[in-house]
Every structure is written in structure tokens, then in C-alpha cells.
Write a protein that holds these residues in place. Structure first.
Motif, PDB file in Angstrom:
ATOM      1  N   ARG A 186       7.307  -2.308  -3.787  1.00  0.00           N
ATOM      2  CA  ARG A 186       7.816  -3.753  -4.281  1.00  0.00           C
ATOM      3  C   ARG A 186       6.572  -4.748  -3.913  1.00  0.00           C
ATOM      4  N   VAL A 187       5.752  -4.434  -2.766  1.00  0.00           N
ATOM      5  CA  VAL A 187       4.608  -5.232  -2.887  1.00  0.00           C
ATOM      6  C   VAL A 187       4.017  -5.371  -4.017  1.00  0.00           C
ATOM      7  N   VAL A 188       3.510  -4.354  -4.747  1.00  0.00           N
ATOM      8  CA  VAL A 188       2.836  -4.041  -5.838  1.00  0.00           C
ATOM      9  C   VAL A 188       3.568  -4.971  -6.836  1.00  0.00           C
ATOM     10  N   ALA A 189       4.962  -4.611  -7.003  1.00  0.00           N
ATOM     11  CA  ALA A 189       5.740  -5.340  -8.019  1.00  0.00           C
ATOM     12  C   ALA A 189       5.632  -6.689  -8.103  1.00  0.00           C
ATOM     13  N   ALA A 190       5.878  -7.068  -6.695  1.00  0.00           N
ATOM     14  CA  ALA A 190       5.449  -8.657  -6.572  1.00  0.00           C
ATOM     15  C   ALA A 190       4.062  -9.152  -7.113  1.00  0.00           C
ATOM     16  N   ALA A 191       3.217  -8.493  -6.778  1.00  0.00           N
ATOM     17  CA  ALA A 191       1.692  -8.868  -7.185  1.00  0.00           C
ATOM     18  C   ALA A 191       1.723  -8.854  -8.580  1.00  0.00           C
ATOM     19  N   LEU A 192       2.440  -7.922  -9.087  1.00  0.00           N
ATOM     20  CA  LEU A 192       2.099  -8.012 -10.902  1.00  0.00           C
ATOM     21  C   LEU A 192       3.014  -9.126 -11.242  1.00  0.00           C
ATOM     22  N   ARG A 193       3.971  -9.449 -10.689  1.00  0.00           N
ATOM     23  CA  ARG A 193       4.679 -10.376 -11.125  1.00  0.00           C
ATOM     24  C   ARG A 193       4.021 -11.696 -11.097  1.00  0.00           C
TER      25      ARG A 193
ATOM     26  N   GLY B 299      -2.442   0.988  -1.999  1.00  0.00           N
ATOM     27  CA  GLY B 299      -3.587   1.629  -2.929  1.00  0.00           C
ATOM     28  C   GLY B 299      -2.826   2.443  -3.601  1.00  0.00           C
ATOM     29  N   ALA B 300      -2.235   3.362  -2.910  1.00  0.00           N
ATOM     30  CA  ALA B 300      -1.551   4.491  -3.733  1.00  0.00           C
ATOM     31  C   ALA B 300      -0.438   4.072  -4.495  1.00  0.00           C
TER      32      ALA B 300
ATOM     33  N   VAL C  83       2.339 -13.913  -1.976  1.00  0.00           N
ATOM     34  CA  VAL C  83       2.941 -13.710  -0.555  1.00  0.00           C
ATOM     35  C   VAL C  83       4.101 -13.017  -1.068  1.00  0.00           C
ATOM     36  N   PRO C  84       4.162 -11.655  -0.968  1.00  0.00           N
ATOM     37  CA  PRO C  84       5.772 -11.004  -1.360  1.00  0.00           C
ATOM     38  C   PRO C  84       6.547 -11.303  -0.255  1.00  0.00           C
ATOM     39  N   SER C  85       7.854 -11.370  -0.678  1.00  0.00           N
ATOM     40  CA  SER C  85       9.010 -11.806   0.018  1.00  0.00           C
ATOM     41  C   SER C  85       8.971 -12.878   0.556  1.00  0.00           C
ATOM     42  N   VAL C  86      10.223 -13.491   0.404  1.00  0.00           N
ATOM     43  CA  VAL C  86      10.854 -14.934   0.936  1.00  0.00           C
ATOM     44  C   VAL C  86      10.423 -15.030   2.399  1.00  0.00           C
ATOM     45  N   ARG C  87      10.819 -14.004   3.139  1.00  0.00           N
ATOM     46  CA  ARG C  87      10.744 -14.262   4.531  1.00  0.00           C
ATOM     47  C   ARG C  87       9.051 -14.510   4.804  1.00  0.00           C
ATOM     48  N   TYR C  88       8.225 -13.833   4.223  1.00  0.00           N
ATOM     49  CA  TYR C  88       6.552 -14.152   4.636  1.00  0.00           C
ATOM     50  C   TYR C  88       6.168 -15.100   3.879  1.00  0.00           C
ATOM     51  N   LYS C  89       7.034 -15.517   3.015  1.00  0.00           N
ATOM     52  CA  LYS C  89       6.479 -17.006   2.307  1.00  0.00           C
ATOM     53  C   LYS C  89       6.805 -18.118   3.413  1.00  0.00           C
TER      54      LYS C  89
ATOM     55  N   PHE D 146       3.856  -7.096   7.000  1.00  0.00           N
ATOM     56  CA  PHE D 146       3.861  -5.509   7.497  1.00  0.00           C
ATOM     57  C   PHE D 146       4.415  -4.747   6.533  1.00  0.00           C
ATOM     58  N   VAL D 147       3.650  -3.752   5.969  1.00  0.00           N
ATOM     59  CA  VAL D 147       4.060  -2.773   5.017  1.00  0.00           C
ATOM     60  C   VAL D 147       4.141  -1.325   5.681  1.00  0.00           C
ATOM     61  N   ARG D 148       5.107  -0.939   5.297  1.00  0.00           N
ATOM     62  CA  ARG D 148       5.167   0.867   5.846  1.00  0.00           C
ATOM     63  C   ARG D 148       4.010   1.481   4.925  1.00  0.00           C
ATOM     64  N   THR D 149       2.986   1.788   5.807  1.00  0.00           N
ATOM     65  CA  THR D 149       2.067   2.636   5.309  1.00  0.00           C
ATOM     66  C   THR D 149       1.428   3.235   6.647  1.00  0.00           C
TER      67      THR D 149
END
Length: 260
Positions: free
Chosen positions: A207-214, A14-15, A224-230, A181-184
Motif C-alpha cells: 500500500r505504501v508503494v501504491a500511495a507513492a505511485l499515486r 524494495g520488494a 507521506v502515505p496514510s492520513v495518520r502519518y500526514k 512504520f512499515v511491516r518489513t
């Protein structure tokens, strides 16, 4: 001026959304439970990005909190909301029968009821204006067995997909964001032991937010951000449920803070 409302805006994803949207010149409406922390976050964003920031202290597990945010979305005063980010959420430590039912119901109120009601409150005026964006933050747990948490996030994904289909051609875009898993502060707040997870499993919130906006710009409904989680999501569709469920359950157990 574009205005964005972000729930769970003082930490984590969120931040990160608040920072990115402010950097893009959006006016902000920040929603969180902790009014003091909310005010501090707002002051920092105003100073750094020079944008207008409203604050709305609200607990989305409570009727009063959801009603207050829904009213802000419907009324559009002092300015209408163009982007809604439904990010507020939490986890409960322990397996299903270890967690008080009241805590699980509270989770469902935040993850499901609040998302439904705030989406409805935002989508109606957005459709009338012919434009708008709604991002519902889910999780890769939506595709794997993870008790009430995973089930609630699976609901978020299906709900978002369904509403996106119904709003097709209206100018209102929908996205279900499904990070791993996100560092939060998420795991620490829930008392979950994530210390044994390998470093490569962790994602950065910005980077998660940047992927979402893309993915939004590409017209996707699920991100689903990042290849590994895809890859993990793809495997989850074919690997027996117990394989992922066992790892997920271990992460959700109680931990001893002295070992961290």
C-alpha cells in the motif's frame, strides 16, 4: 519496454516496488547485497510476472558497490533505466553515543552518498532522453528528531526537492517517499524493539508503494502515505521536538529477542 532499477530489492518496500513494477510490465534490475537471495527474488518475479529481470549484487556502503550500480545507470546496457528506486537503507539500534561512529558513517554512505551518486548517474541520461522517474525512499523520521537516521532521511527529502526543482520541465520526475512504520524486516535486522507499537501505527509495504505511485501521477515531490502519518508530520512541525524524539528513541533501543 520500461526498465526499473530498485535497490534494497529483496525485502520490504524494495520488494514491494519490484512486485508492483513487474505487475505493470516493467523489466527489472534488482540490486541488493545478498546475491543468493537476490537470485531467488529474481526467479520468483520472472515466473510470476513473465518479465525480464537482471540482478546486480552490490553493497552500497562500499565504493565498489556504488560504482557498479552507477555504471549500470549511466551505460544503459542492455537497456536504459527509466525508473530508479533508491530504497536501500538500514537503522542502527541505540542512541547516538551508543552506536559506533563507523556504523553511523556507513549509514550515511548508504542513505546519502549512494542516493546522491545514483541519482546523478540516472538523472543525466534521463534528462537527455526527456523522460524518467527517480524515487528516493526517505521516512517520516525526516520530520522528527531521530539522530543520524532522521538526519539522513531529512537530507534525502531536501535533496530530492532541490533536484526536482532543478529538473523542472526536463521530463524527469522526482519523489521523496516518507512512510511511517512499515511491516518489513527493518526493525528486526536493526535489533530495535517495535513490539509495543499499536497495530494502527503499521503500514503495509504494497500500500505504501501504491500511495507513492499515486502521488507521482499527481505530480507531487514528497509522498507521506496514510492520513495518520500526514497528521503526524503536520503535528511535528508545531509540537516540541522532545515529544516525538522520546518515542523515537525508545523504539531505537536494544531489545531482548526472548521478549518478542
Amino acid at each position: 519496454m520500461t526498465t526499473s532499477l530498485v535497490t534494497g530489492a529483496t525485502a520490504g518496500i524494495g520488494a514491494a516496488f519490484a512486485r508492483r513494477l513487474a505487475a505493470d510490465g516493467h523489466a527489472l534490475v534488482l540490486v541488493a547485497r545478498d546475491g543468493e537471495r537476490l537470485a531467488g527474488s529474481a526467479a520468483g518475479l520472472r515466473e510470476r510476472y513473465g518479465v525480464e529481470v537482471e540482478v546486480l549484487a552490490a553493497d552500497l556502503a562500499e565504493e565498489e558497490g556504488v560504482a557498479a550500480v552507477a555504471a549500470r545507470l549511466r551505460d544503459g546496457s542492455p537497456r536504459p533505466v527509466d525508473v530508479l528506486v533508491n530504497n536501500a537503507g538500514f537503522g542502527n539500534r541505540g542512541t547516538f553515543l551508543d552506536v559506533p561512529v563507523e556504523d553511523e558513517v556507513r549509514m550515511l554512505r548508504v542513505h546519502c552518498e549512494a542516493v546522491l551518486r545514483l541519482t546523478a548517474a540516472a538523472a543525466e541520461p534521463m534528462r537527455a532522453r526527456g523522460r524518467g522517474t527517480i524515487v528516493n525512499v526517505a521516512s517520516v523520521a525526516a520530520f522528527m528528531p531521530r539522530g543520524t537516521y532522521g538526519a539522513s532521511k531529512a537530507w534525502v527529502v531536501r535533496f530530492t526537492e532541490g533536484v526536482a526543482q532543478e529538473l523542472g520541465g526536463s521530463g524527469v520526475r522526482m519523489l521523496a517517499l516518507c512512510p511511517g512504520f512499515v511491516r518489513t524486516e527493518f526493525h528486526q535486522r536493526a535489533g530495535m524493539d517495535a513490539s509495543r507499537l499499536p497495530s494502527f501505527a503499521w503500514l503495509d509495504a504494497d500500500r505504501v508503494v501504491a500511495a507513492a505511485l499515486r502521488d507521482l501521477a499527481r505530480g507531487r515531490t514528497v509522498s507521506v502515505p496514510s492520513v495518520r502519518y500526514k497528521i503526524a508530520v503536520g503535528l511535528a512541525r508545531h509540537v516540541p521536538a522532545g515529544v516525538f524524539g522520546a518515542a523515537s528513541t525508545r523504539t531505537g533501543r536494544r531489545y531482548d529477542p526472548k521478549t518478542r
